[in-house]
Design a protein around this motif. Sequence first.
Motif, PDB file in Angstrom:
ATOM      1  N   LEU B 386      37.488 -13.962 -11.224  1.00 48.81           N
ATOM      2  CA  LEU B 386      36.637 -12.869 -10.861  1.00 48.81           C
ATOM      3  C   LEU B 386      35.621 -12.799  -9.744  1.00 48.81           C
ATOM      4  O   LEU B 386      35.669 -12.321  -8.919  1.00 48.81           O
ATOM      5  CB  LEU B 386      35.701 -12.583 -12.339  1.00 48.81           C
ATOM      6  N   LEU B 387      34.795 -14.297  -9.739  1.00 43.92           N
ATOM      7  CA  LEU B 387      33.963 -14.548  -8.630  1.00 43.92           C
ATOM      8  C   LEU B 387      34.800 -14.661  -7.333  1.00 43.92           C
ATOM      9  O   LEU B 387      34.586 -14.119  -6.335  1.00 43.92           O
ATOM     10  CB  LEU B 387      33.342 -15.674  -9.153  1.00 43.92           C
ATOM     11  N   ALA B 390      36.250 -11.450  -6.145  1.00 44.16           N
ATOM     12  CA  ALA B 390      34.823 -10.559  -5.486  1.00 44.16           C
ATOM     13  C   ALA B 390      34.748 -11.003  -3.958  1.00 44.16           C
ATOM     14  O   ALA B 390      34.440 -10.358  -3.101  1.00 44.16           O
ATOM     15  CB  ALA B 390      33.935 -10.778  -6.586  1.00 44.16           C
ATOM     16  N   VAL B 391      34.863 -12.351  -3.795  1.00 40.98           N
ATOM     17  CA  VAL B 391      34.494 -13.191  -2.597  1.00 40.98           C
ATOM     18  C   VAL B 391      35.731 -12.375  -1.465  1.00 40.98           C
ATOM     19  O   VAL B 391      35.357 -12.126  -0.590  1.00 40.98           O
ATOM     20  CB  VAL B 391      34.656 -14.626  -2.547  1.00 40.98           C
ATOM     21  N   LEU B 394      35.066  -8.834  -0.785  1.00 45.64           N
ATOM     22  CA  LEU B 394      34.014  -8.623  -0.041  1.00 45.64           C
ATOM     23  C   LEU B 394      34.363  -9.177   1.516  1.00 45.64           C
ATOM     24  O   LEU B 394      33.794  -8.514   2.473  1.00 45.64           O
ATOM     25  CB  LEU B 394      32.829  -9.409  -0.421  1.00 45.64           C
ATOM     26  N   TYR B 398      32.649  -7.459   4.884  1.00 40.80           N
ATOM     27  CA  TYR B 398      31.544  -8.007   4.980  1.00 40.80           C
ATOM     28  C   TYR B 398      31.675  -9.410   5.528  1.00 40.80           C
ATOM     29  O   TYR B 398      32.247 -10.561   4.916  1.00 40.80           O
ATOM     30  CB  TYR B 398      30.462  -7.882   3.816  1.00 40.80           C
ATOM     31  N   PHE B 400      29.688 -11.578   5.814  1.00 40.20           N
ATOM     32  CA  PHE B 400      28.721 -12.826   4.814  1.00 40.20           C
ATOM     33  C   PHE B 400      29.830 -13.717   3.897  1.00 40.20           C
ATOM     34  O   PHE B 400      29.297 -14.622   3.664  1.00 40.20           O
ATOM     35  CB  PHE B 400      27.549 -12.225   4.158  1.00 40.20           C
ATOM     36  N   LEU B 404      32.479 -18.139   2.305  1.00 33.72           N
ATOM     37  CA  LEU B 404      32.622 -18.455   1.008  1.00 33.72           C
ATOM     38  C   LEU B 404      33.943 -18.686   0.520  1.00 33.72           C
ATOM     39  O   LEU B 404      34.388 -19.191  -0.317  1.00 33.72           O
ATOM     40  CB  LEU B 404      32.163 -17.641  -0.086  1.00 33.72           C
TER      41      LEU B 404
END
Lengths: 73, 539
Positions: B386-387, B390-391, B394, B398, B400, B404
């Motif tokens: 999930l994480l 999400a990275v 994004l 984005y 930022f 990651l």
Amino acid sequence: MAEHQLILTPNIHRADDFYAELLAAHDGLDKTESEALHARLVLILANHIGDNEVLSQALAAAQPSVPADDDRP
Amino acid sequence: MNKIFEVPLYSYERSEDQDRTTPARHPVVIIGAGPVGLAAAVDLAQQGIRVTVLDDNDKVSLGSRAICFAKRTLEIADRLGIGDALVDKAVQWNLGKVFFSDRKVYEFNLLPEKGHQRPAFVNLQQYYFEDYLVQRVRALQQEGAPIEIRGRNRLTAITNHDDHVTLDIETPEGSYALEADWVLACDGAGSPTRQMMGLDFVGRVFEDNFLIADVIMDAEFPTERWFWFDPPFNPGQSALLHKQPDGVWRIDLQLGWDIDKAKEKLPENVIPRIRAMLGPDIPFELDWVSIYTFQCRRMEKFRHGRVIFAGDAAHQVSPFGARGANSGLQDVDNLCWKLKLVIDGAASEHLLDSYDTERVFGADENILNSSRSTDFITPKSDISRLLRDAVLDLSEQYEFARPLVNSGRLSAPCSYVHSPLTSTDALDGPARSAPGSPCPDVPLEDVFLLPQLGDRFTLLTIDAEAPEHINESGITAQRLSLSCADDTTQALRERYMGAAEGAVYLIRPDQHVAARWPTFDDDLVRAALRRVIGKEHDL
């Protein structure tokens, strides 16, 4: 130093408004989509904070076993 | 046309040692003629040490295997005399693209820092790297250097004694015995030497299989690194497309752990996967296919008496980040000058324990980095996926989130800051050249700094006075004098001086900083020299 300290006292000016907005963000989303939204939100907020020390304190504070208030040595 | 990896490069030849009644004693025997073993052989031979390489084969390695060579490896290759050959042949790249599911999420440019002789990364098939080292061995032999490669000489038994090692070797003409003062085991991830000695890998962290294919095609794909997370043509897994010289493209398709390797390797299974990846209209030819299995783990100790392990024989990482062959070359760089001092009697054999300390530290850093990449590429739990997703989501929108994204943290040499050979930092200088660090390169008037260092101890003075030579405990440090007045690019100031007005650096033969001070102090420099060869014991 205060700048490396996680704020755990009330800090959101209009708390009820924020909470309603947080709930509303999930309108129409199923569980999977909501979880994905939360994951993105965590990453966005973490980047905004940026300070590794504060992030570590936040991760510790969020642990179910750790009391989410003071008493930090 | 014969492919380079099909031609015997060091055919079996009978050695005099096979006819002796008592075993011949060699100063250094190296097991394995891969990139690590050959590099160690060249390094030692250049320093005048007699070295004998044994390999159970007679050819360079099959298929591209290690393909990304990092700047530090190219700098070491310069010291070994093959830097230009590598860089001239290799493909240079700076642009990478990252895909998630069915779309490109972003692209990046490595934007290598200016003022270095060598690029951040080049792509080159491992067999070329080995071929250039074999050619270098031949050139050294022409010059009379005592270096020898014995093809189809397979180690069958090894015994460690207090002051030597005995080796049993099998050849096409039967077996013979050898003795060696020192043995370097550079015989790869499956290291027969390690197995014969009953030593095993510790700390298994992760296991996975990759289908690795070299594909020949004329397609107009740009010279870029393309990495896919969870692509439609390899759902739930990753994929990599990377260009190599000679119109050969390297494709890595992650397959997961629980697979039938023999079945996955069949062309009727490989070709549809690659066609799905490249698209239906691109003609290609399969040059080489292999299934690569990796673990992230290392030996507990790399030195076992008179037998010293290097490269994949000592440590293994996931392929993400190109930390395999590159770290093996750093092992060689670290070990050979120490072994030279021990063989010459200038240092005690305990200096070799610092190889263990320093390279175990390096291996742990590589294992940490490559394990993190593996965790990102192959999430191990629902929340981890999930994480990760999400990275990636994004990252499309984005900036930022892009740092990651982890498809491999490209190999960089570690600092030996905590090594017992490293002195305390006494200069208020830049962190990147603090004691323990690998020296950053700097453009000088018409050469670069790094080729002026290496193979010996250097006392680098920048706007500081010092004697031309320091002799201490049987070793000599030679002065190299530079001035910021000649530093038109400001790179010397930025990388070695910072706010300081003068600097004195003691630099090891592997181009790592041993110590630094604002000015020359005879006692301090001598103490640092003793420390770096293991003769200064702090109270």
